[in-house]
Scaffold this motif. Structure first.
Motif, PDB file in Angstrom:
ATOM      1  N   ALA A  72      51.459  18.096  59.448  1.00 56.15           N
ATOM      2  CA  ALA A  72      50.866  19.427  59.316  1.00 56.15           C
ATOM      3  C   ALA A  72      50.541  19.737  57.860  1.00 56.15           C
ATOM      4  O   ALA A  72      49.541  20.395  57.576  1.00 56.15           O
ATOM      5  CB  ALA A  72      51.810  20.475  59.897  1.00 56.15           C
ATOM      6  N   SER A  73      51.374  19.256  56.945  1.00 56.47           N
ATOM      7  CA  SER A  73      51.126  19.527  55.528  1.00 56.47           C
ATOM      8  C   SER A  73      49.890  18.780  55.009  1.00 56.47           C
ATOM      9  O   SER A  73      49.300  19.176  54.012  1.00 56.47           O
ATOM     10  CB  SER A  73      52.352  19.137  54.699  1.00 56.47           C
ATOM     11  N   ASN A  74      49.482  17.722  55.691  1.00 58.01           N
ATOM     12  CA  ASN A  74      48.316  16.942  55.262  1.00 58.01           C
ATOM     13  C   ASN A  74      47.026  17.368  55.964  1.00 58.01           C
ATOM     14  O   ASN A  74      45.953  16.891  55.616  1.00 58.01           O
ATOM     15  CB  ASN A  74      48.536  15.451  55.524  1.00 58.01           C
ATOM     16  N   PHE A  75      47.128  18.209  56.957  1.00 57.71           N
ATOM     17  CA  PHE A  75      45.975  18.632  57.735  1.00 57.71           C
ATOM     18  C   PHE A  75      45.359  19.877  57.109  1.00 57.71           C
ATOM     19  O   PHE A  75      46.033  20.880  56.909  1.00 57.71           O
ATOM     20  CB  PHE A  75      46.378  18.907  59.183  1.00 57.71           C
ATOM     21  N   ASN A  76      44.067  19.816  56.807  1.00 56.16           N
ATOM     22  CA  ASN A  76      43.378  20.953  56.206  1.00 56.16           C
ATOM     23  C   ASN A  76      42.489  21.596  57.273  1.00 56.16           C
ATOM     24  O   ASN A  76      41.429  21.058  57.624  1.00 56.16           O
ATOM     25  CB  ASN A  76      42.551  20.485  55.009  1.00 56.16           C
ATOM     26  N   CYS A  77      42.917  22.742  57.766  1.00 56.15           N
ATOM     27  CA  CYS A  77      42.192  23.437  58.837  1.00 56.15           C
ATOM     28  C   CYS A  77      40.782  23.829  58.410  1.00 56.15           C
ATOM     29  O   CYS A  77      39.833  23.707  59.192  1.00 56.15           O
ATOM     30  CB  CYS A  77      42.952  24.688  59.274  1.00 56.15           C
ATOM     31  N   GLU A  78      40.654  24.315  57.193  1.00 58.25           N
ATOM     32  CA  GLU A  78      39.339  24.755  56.703  1.00 58.25           C
ATOM     33  C   GLU A  78      38.349  23.592  56.677  1.00 58.25           C
ATOM     34  O   GLU A  78      37.212  23.733  57.120  1.00 58.25           O
ATOM     35  CB  GLU A  78      39.465  25.371  55.300  1.00 58.25           C
ATOM     36  N   VAL A  81      37.409  22.575  60.362  1.00 60.85           N
ATOM     37  CA  VAL A  81      36.489  23.531  60.998  1.00 60.85           C
ATOM     38  C   VAL A  81      35.100  23.418  60.382  1.00 60.85           C
ATOM     39  O   VAL A  81      34.092  23.378  61.105  1.00 60.85           O
ATOM     40  CB  VAL A  81      37.040  24.973  60.895  1.00 60.85           C
ATOM     41  N   SER A  82      35.029  23.348  59.064  1.00 61.16           N
ATOM     42  CA  SER A  82      33.726  23.247  58.398  1.00 61.16           C
ATOM     43  C   SER A  82      32.977  21.988  58.818  1.00 61.16           C
ATOM     44  O   SER A  82      31.782  22.031  59.123  1.00 61.16           O
ATOM     45  CB  SER A  82      33.903  23.243  56.871  1.00 61.16           C
ATOM     46  N   LYS A  83      33.696  20.860  58.829  1.00 58.12           N
ATOM     47  CA  LYS A  83      33.055  19.602  59.205  1.00 58.12           C
ATOM     48  C   LYS A  83      32.645  19.612  60.675  1.00 58.12           C
ATOM     49  O   LYS A  83      31.568  19.136  61.031  1.00 58.12           O
ATOM     50  CB  LYS A  83      33.982  18.432  58.922  1.00 58.12           C
ATOM     51  N   ASP A  84      33.489  20.184  61.545  1.00 58.35           N
ATOM     52  CA  ASP A  84      33.177  20.250  62.967  1.00 58.35           C
ATOM     53  C   ASP A  84      31.922  21.081  63.214  1.00 58.35           C
ATOM     54  O   ASP A  84      31.031  20.671  63.975  1.00 58.35           O
ATOM     55  CB  ASP A  84      34.366  20.822  63.736  1.00 58.35           C
ATOM     56  N   ILE A  85      31.825  22.207  62.573  1.00 57.51           N
ATOM     57  CA  ILE A  85      30.647  23.069  62.726  1.00 57.51           C
ATOM     58  C   ILE A  85      29.418  22.390  62.142  1.00 57.51           C
ATOM     59  O   ILE A  85      28.339  22.397  62.756  1.00 57.51           O
ATOM     60  CB  ILE A  85      30.883  24.449  62.077  1.00 57.51           C
ATOM     61  N   ASP A  86      29.565  21.779  60.965  1.00 57.49           N
ATOM     62  CA  ASP A  86      28.447  21.077  60.339  1.00 57.49           C
ATOM     63  C   ASP A  86      27.927  19.958  61.235  1.00 57.49           C
ATOM     64  O   ASP A  86      26.713  19.814  61.417  1.00 57.49           O
ATOM     65  CB  ASP A  86      28.875  20.508  58.985  1.00 57.49           C
TER      66      ASP A  86
END
Length: 112
Positions: A72-78, A81-86
């Motif tokens: 969890a500490s290595n996962f960047n939600c932002e 999400v940005s890459k998924d939307i892009d």
């Protein structure tokens, strides 16, 4: 040497009428354009597949093996999400481009 003695492709080419010349040129141009159009559509189809595969691969949160997960500490939600939307936008744009290309190809070359 009279006209009856002359034969071969060169002489035949010189004797072609305007209608035959235009028909030959039209066939060559149409064939070239159709081939390039078909290749472009194949490239677009491949692009859509690769983008979808890249987006699906984002869901694989086990980079090393099937038993591990990203901490969890290595996962960047932002970033996720940005890459998924892009990727979603790029997929949609590629699909729209492919749809337009298919419609035009069918119109220009009598496809289905």
């Amino acid at each position: 040497m009279d006209e009856k003695e002359l034969s071969g492709a060169f002489v035949s080419s010189l004797k072609r009428n305007n209608k035959e010349i235009k028909a030959d040129r039209a066939a060559a141009l149409a064939e070239d354009a159709q081939l390039v159009y078909r290749r472009r559509m194949e490239d677009l189809e491949l692009s859509v597949k690769k983008l979808k595969r890249e987006r699906d691969n984002m869901l694989d949160l086990s980079p090393d093996n099937a038993q591990s997960l990203i901490l969890a500490s290595n996962f960047n939600c932002e970033d996720f999400v940005s890459k998924d939307i892009d990727l979603g936008i790029r997929i949609r744009q590629a699909e729209i481009t492919l749809e337009i290309a298919r419609e035009r190809y069918n119109y220009l070359f009598g496809g289905k």
